[in-house]
Design a protein around this motif. Structure first.
Motif, short mmCIF file in Angstrom:
data_model
loop_
_atom_site.label_atom_id
_atom_site.label_comp_id
_atom_site.label_asym_id
_atom_site.label_seq_id
_atom_site.Cartn_x
_atom_site.Cartn_y
_atom_site.Cartn_z
N SER A 82 0.99 -1.20 0.05
CA SER A 82 0.00 -0.09 0.00
C SER A 82 0.94 1.28 -0.05
O SER A 82 2.01 1.39 0.91
N GLY A 83 0.55 2.21 -0.82
CA GLY A 83 1.52 3.41 -0.68
C GLY A 83 2.68 3.26 -1.59
O GLY A 83 3.49 3.98 -0.94
N VAL A 84 3.04 2.27 -2.35
CA VAL A 84 4.10 2.16 -3.04
C VAL A 84 4.36 3.63 -3.80
O VAL A 84 3.28 3.91 -4.53
N LEU A 85 5.41 4.15 -3.59
CA LEU A 85 5.75 5.52 -4.18
C LEU A 85 6.18 5.29 -6.04
O LEU A 85 5.80 5.86 -6.86
N ILE A 86 7.33 4.42 -6.06
CA ILE A 86 7.77 4.31 -7.20
C ILE A 86 7.76 2.58 -7.57
O ILE A 86 8.40 1.94 -6.36
N GLU A 87 7.47 2.08 -8.60
CA GLU A 87 7.65 0.68 -8.95
C GLU A 87 8.17 0.52 -10.53
O GLU A 87 7.87 1.21 -11.25
N ILE A 142 7.52 2.15 -15.48
CA ILE A 142 7.53 2.89 -14.15
C ILE A 142 6.21 3.16 -13.64
O ILE A 142 5.49 3.81 -14.48
N TYR A 143 5.79 2.66 -12.52
CA TYR A 143 4.59 3.03 -11.69
C TYR A 143 4.97 3.91 -10.71
O TYR A 143 5.90 3.63 -9.88
N ILE A 144 4.30 5.25 -10.96
CA ILE A 144 4.40 6.23 -9.66
C ILE A 144 2.97 6.11 -8.89
O ILE A 144 1.83 6.48 -9.61
N ARG A 145 3.07 5.83 -7.60
CA ARG A 145 1.93 5.66 -6.66
C ARG A 145 0.82 4.79 -7.40
O ARG A 145 -0.37 5.36 -7.50
N GLY A 146 1.27 3.80 -8.13
CA GLY A 146 0.38 2.75 -8.84
C GLY A 146 -0.04 3.16 -10.04
O GLY A 146 -0.80 2.33 -10.76
N LYS A 147 0.48 4.20 -10.73
CA LYS A 147 -0.14 4.72 -11.76
C LYS A 147 0.92 4.62 -12.91
O LYS A 147 2.21 5.28 -12.72
N LYS A 148 0.65 3.94 -14.11
CA LYS A 148 1.83 3.61 -14.99
C LYS A 148 2.06 5.08 -15.75
O LYS A 148 1.20 5.95 -15.95
#
Ligand SMILES: Nc1ncnc2c1ncn2[C@@H]1O[C@H](COP(=O)(O)OP(=O)(O)OP(=O)(O)O)[C@@H](O)[C@H]1O
Length: 345
Positions: A82-87, A142-148
């Motif tokens: 939850s709340g991952v900033l960067i993936e 790259i996902y930023i706050r879960g958003k591609k």
């Protein structure tokens, strides 16, 4: 970092504080995913590196051993997503025939102090540039706050990026022809509506934060390597008081202690930590910097500045764990990294 970024060497725009008519060369020490005119097209620096303990990394022996690491379990990777900033998800990147990143995946969570380590030339700096939006992955996302995220730095607006990311280049990338004051206040002089007297005060205060006093009028050539790093740090943490949206939430440092003696390294490592602590309200005023990522080869930086490590080898994440687990890992490559012993052929 072993090479320059994809773009051609940047030329900074003319510097325009009212008191100066000098022009600048070089590039900013940090970039933000929030577009600002000064940063457009200015990213990318020719960087050099020094890797005192890891001169054998990149050898075939090293690479053979690293395959064993593929079988390693991921240690102490936080389970809570939850709340991952960067993936980074399965990120690939090639330069010509060189397939550098071969499916890099990891997550950065709020408040984390993460180190990216691994052999020279394995693509650590490339990962930072992809996260910062300076380079596009060939494959993966790259996902930023879960958003591609799509596009590069210049394409973003606030809604798309959703996260302010600052990057401090390894070289520090100070503008050679500008004074320390002008370097540190560069973005504010360019963008802020703050009066010049306030900018001057803020520059002095920020320099004091990184332990520098009375150097405002010096040129970068008149500073030691450690002082230059601290000036670059000051530039990465100075923010426009008039806006609260300008401060990066994630700071990324590319080899911030490379080439420094142990004492200067310690100063920079503790500064990086203190900036982070302040984000938790533990020291001084709370800041909005949520997390930071440090690419480093320095053992002291790993021990002092970060809590969790991501080990990249042959373009993949082969191990994750805490700094303590690095010390006790039974994996040959990780242990070798931890002890700094030369690889035996
Ligand atoms: N813009 C570019 N054009 C061509 N090759 C590049 C470019 N950027 C990086 N590379 C190559 O990609 C590889 C990885 O470079 P990168 O700087 O990301 O590695 P690194 O792991 O940070 O290395 P080091 O630890 O030595 O700093 C290197 O072989 C480098 O030469």
């Amino acid at each position: 970092m072993t090479s320059s970024a994809a773009s051609s060497p940047p030329t900074a725009p003319p510097f325009s504080p009212s008191s100066s008519s000098k022009s600048a060369t070089g590039c900013p020490s940090w970039v933000s995913l929030k577009p600002r005119s000064i940063l457009r097209g200015k990213a990318g620096c020719a960087c050099t590196s020094s890797h005192a303990n890891l001169s054998n990394y990149g050898s075939s022996s090293y690479h053979d051993q690293s395959h064993a690491a593929d079988n390693l379990g991921m240690n102490s990777v936080p389970a809570d997503d939850s709340g991952v900033l960067i993936e980074c998800r399965d990120v690939h990147k090639s330069f010509g025939e060189k397939h550098i990143l071969r499916g890099v995946s990891f997550k950065i969570r709020p408040g984390e102090a993460v180190g990216i380590i691994g052999p020279s030339g394995t693509g650590k700096s490339t990962i930072l540039k992809i996260i910062a939006g300076l380079l596009a992955p060939d494959k993966g996302d790259i996902y930023i706050r879960g958003k591609k995220r799509s596009g590069l730095l210049d394409d973003y607006d606030d809604e798309i990026s959703g996260l302010r990311i600052g990057l401090m280049f390894q070289s520090g990338a100070l503008f050679d022809s500008l004074t320390v004051r002008e370097n540190v206040g560069f973005l504010l002089y360019e963008n802020s509506k703050m009066p010049e007297s306030e900018i001057l005060k803020l520059v002095t205060e920020t320099l004091a934060t990184v332990g520098l006093k009375g150097v405002e009028d010096r040129l970068p050539s008149e500073l030691s390597g450690g002082m230059k790093k601290r000036v670059a740090l000051a530039r990465s943490i100075i923010f426009d008081n008039a806006k609260d949206s300008i401060e990066p939430e994630v700071l990324m440092y590319d080899e911030p202690t490379a080439g420094l003696d142990p004492i200067a390294s310690t100063v920079v490592e503790d500064l990086i930590r203190s900036i982070h602590w302040r984000s938790d309200g533990m020291v001084g005023e709370p800041r909005g910097i949520a997390s930071f990522i440090v690419v480093t080869h320095q053992h002291s930086t790993i021990r002092r500045a970060v809590d969790r490590l991501i080990f990249v080898s042959e373009g993949k994440v082969v191990w994750e764990g805490t700094t303590r687990e690095l010390e006790s890992s039974e994996n040959a490559i990780v242990r070798q990294f931890a002890t700094g012993r030369p690889i035996r052929y």
